[in-house]
Motif scaffolding. Sequence first.
Motif, PDB file in Angstrom:
ATOM      1  N   GLU A  16      51.496 113.953 -64.331  1.00  0.00           N
ATOM      2  CA  GLU A  16      51.488 115.360 -64.897  1.00  0.00           C
ATOM      3  C   GLU A  16      50.187 116.068 -64.685  1.00  0.00           C
ATOM      4  O   GLU A  16      49.316 115.419 -65.354  1.00  0.00           O
ATOM      5  CB  GLU A  16      52.323 115.209 -66.166  1.00  0.00           C
ATOM      6  N   GLY A  17      50.464 117.181 -64.256  1.00  0.00           N
ATOM      7  CA  GLY A  17      48.990 117.965 -64.406  1.00  0.00           C
ATOM      8  C   GLY A  17      47.667 117.933 -63.604  1.00  0.00           C
ATOM      9  O   GLY A  17      46.851 118.400 -63.563  1.00  0.00           O
ATOM     10  N   LYS A  18      48.134 116.948 -62.451  1.00  0.00           N
ATOM     11  CA  LYS A  18      46.971 116.236 -61.778  1.00  0.00           C
ATOM     12  C   LYS A  18      46.517 117.385 -60.644  1.00  0.00           C
ATOM     13  O   LYS A  18      45.589 117.210 -60.106  1.00  0.00           O
ATOM     14  CB  LYS A  18      47.479 114.924 -60.789  1.00  0.00           C
ATOM     15  N   GLU A  19      47.703 118.278 -60.363  1.00  0.00           N
ATOM     16  CA  GLU A  19      47.248 119.482 -59.596  1.00  0.00           C
ATOM     17  C   GLU A  19      45.939 120.186 -59.853  1.00  0.00           C
ATOM     18  O   GLU A  19      45.332 120.808 -59.212  1.00  0.00           O
ATOM     19  CB  GLU A  19      48.308 120.278 -59.317  1.00  0.00           C
ATOM     20  N   LYS A  20      45.754 120.014 -61.376  1.00  0.00           N
ATOM     21  CA  LYS A  20      44.490 120.718 -61.764  1.00  0.00           C
ATOM     22  C   LYS A  20      43.241 120.369 -61.677  1.00  0.00           C
ATOM     23  O   LYS A  20      42.177 120.858 -61.587  1.00  0.00           O
ATOM     24  CB  LYS A  20      44.679 120.917 -63.522  1.00  0.00           C
ATOM     25  N   GLU A  21      43.305 119.074 -60.840  1.00  0.00           N
ATOM     26  CA  GLU A  21      41.972 118.463 -60.566  1.00  0.00           C
ATOM     27  C   GLU A  21      41.691 118.735 -58.928  1.00  0.00           C
ATOM     28  O   GLU A  21      40.708 117.980 -58.592  1.00  0.00           O
ATOM     29  CB  GLU A  21      42.143 116.987 -60.822  1.00  0.00           C
ATOM     30  N   VAL A  22      42.449 119.429 -58.537  1.00  0.00           N
ATOM     31  CA  VAL A  22      42.432 119.526 -56.896  1.00  0.00           C
ATOM     32  C   VAL A  22      40.969 119.794 -56.602  1.00  0.00           C
ATOM     33  O   VAL A  22      40.264 119.468 -55.456  1.00  0.00           O
ATOM     34  CB  VAL A  22      43.294 120.419 -56.247  1.00  0.00           C
ATOM     35  N   GLY A  23      40.451 120.831 -57.404  1.00  0.00           N
ATOM     36  CA  GLY A  23      39.188 121.408 -57.140  1.00  0.00           C
ATOM     37  C   GLY A  23      38.103 120.402 -57.025  1.00  0.00           C
ATOM     38  O   GLY A  23      37.338 120.072 -56.153  1.00  0.00           O
ATOM     39  N   SER A  24      38.075 119.545 -58.151  1.00  0.00           N
ATOM     40  CA  SER A  24      36.760 118.419 -58.580  1.00  0.00           C
ATOM     41  C   SER A  24      37.249 117.404 -57.478  1.00  0.00           C
ATOM     42  O   SER A  24      36.402 116.952 -56.983  1.00  0.00           O
ATOM     43  CB  SER A  24      37.086 117.926 -59.938  1.00  0.00           C
ATOM     44  N   LEU A  25      38.569 117.101 -56.969  1.00  0.00           N
ATOM     45  CA  LEU A  25      38.742 115.914 -56.265  1.00  0.00           C
ATOM     46  C   LEU A  25      37.996 116.318 -54.904  1.00  0.00           C
ATOM     47  O   LEU A  25      37.218 115.322 -54.045  1.00  0.00           O
ATOM     48  CB  LEU A  25      40.041 115.631 -56.018  1.00  0.00           C
TER      49      LEU A  25
END
Length: 390
Positions: A16-25
């Motif tokens: 849940e909410g992992k899409e918020k990490e796309v930039g850092s990934l």
Amino acid sequence: MMDFDFINPTRIVFGEGKEKEVGSLLSNYGYKKALLVYGGGSIKRSGLYDVIVESLKEAKIAFLELSGIKANPDVSFVKEGLSIVRKNPVDVILAIGGGSVIDVAKSVAVSYFYKGDPLDFNRHRLAPSRALPIAVILTIASAGSESSDSCVISSYEEDFKGGFNSPLVRPFLAIEDPVLLKTVPLRQRNAGIVDMMMHSMERFFAKSNPFQLADDWSLSLIKNVKNAAKTLLNDQNNMDALAALMLDSSLAHDGLTSLGKKPCFVVHPLEHALSGYNPHIIHGEGIAVCYLGWSRYVYKQDLAKFSRFARFVFDIKENNDEKAAIMGIEAMEAFYKELQVPCSLKELGLFSKDIPSLTNLATGNGTRVIGCYPQSLNKEDVEKIYNLCL
């Protein structure tokens, strides 16, 4: 068991909410500029677009956009994407959506380094030699394109729909938040369930030996999808079931369930003729129709496999293999009807008059056969199967 060389480099970031990490990934991989590929307005209405944009901006990743991708995507979307990235080069493509969006991203990725027609790959005129890297934020559990090496594109002008396989189009990253599945329309979700099941079913029904571990994996995955789907019929937002579907989608088409086997997809090319002929047909719904016709045409040629499928997936209690196989096909049809998925060509708006055109599309006017087990299908076989689908 056949020899094999297997690797799946797709990193799955699940939760849940992992899409918020796309930039850092993406930043951690060293990428600086992305092409965002997505469909209609759903990601904006849901707020997902804003979350992604904020994450990219925080990571100082610039981006361009290719939007409006439709189901059974036409090659024109690929050409539009190529026009964008050739004028303003990017170093990564970020697909936000399901199979259609991801496949457009894949086609752009390989066609960027090729000056000819993007459909040359789908027509098997040559294999891609280079590709831009592809990342995915998955919003629908269905096609498995987020972890597969396949890419399917259509040409509406030519009634063509075809795919190719290449390790170059396997995404290096798939971000999967099962909460996003709550916004998927019920009809689309159920069609996706049919499609992901068929990815493992195509592999299971391929020729194998009694000790084939991949067959056990396939059956377990298929049953897991079925059980999750039945749970969702009564509780549409059950998070355990939604999470199962999202992961099952990725595992069903990443190659794991065909290790040591040579799968010859047959139901998928039968369906590609349908949605190539009429792009408004939902792929998963066409899959259901074609499976029922194909299985009734060939089941007697491998009663052991069809009866095993029936007993494991649907708990059929019948000792006679032929009776069990028939009961399994009937149980699958009943399951499709529970999902309110069409089970006949007529329900898709196709009739006897359309069968010659469908047959020619599926077989290249009789120049090719489909599948290889339990039998290869020639033009006459395909026509008979479509008639069984009526």
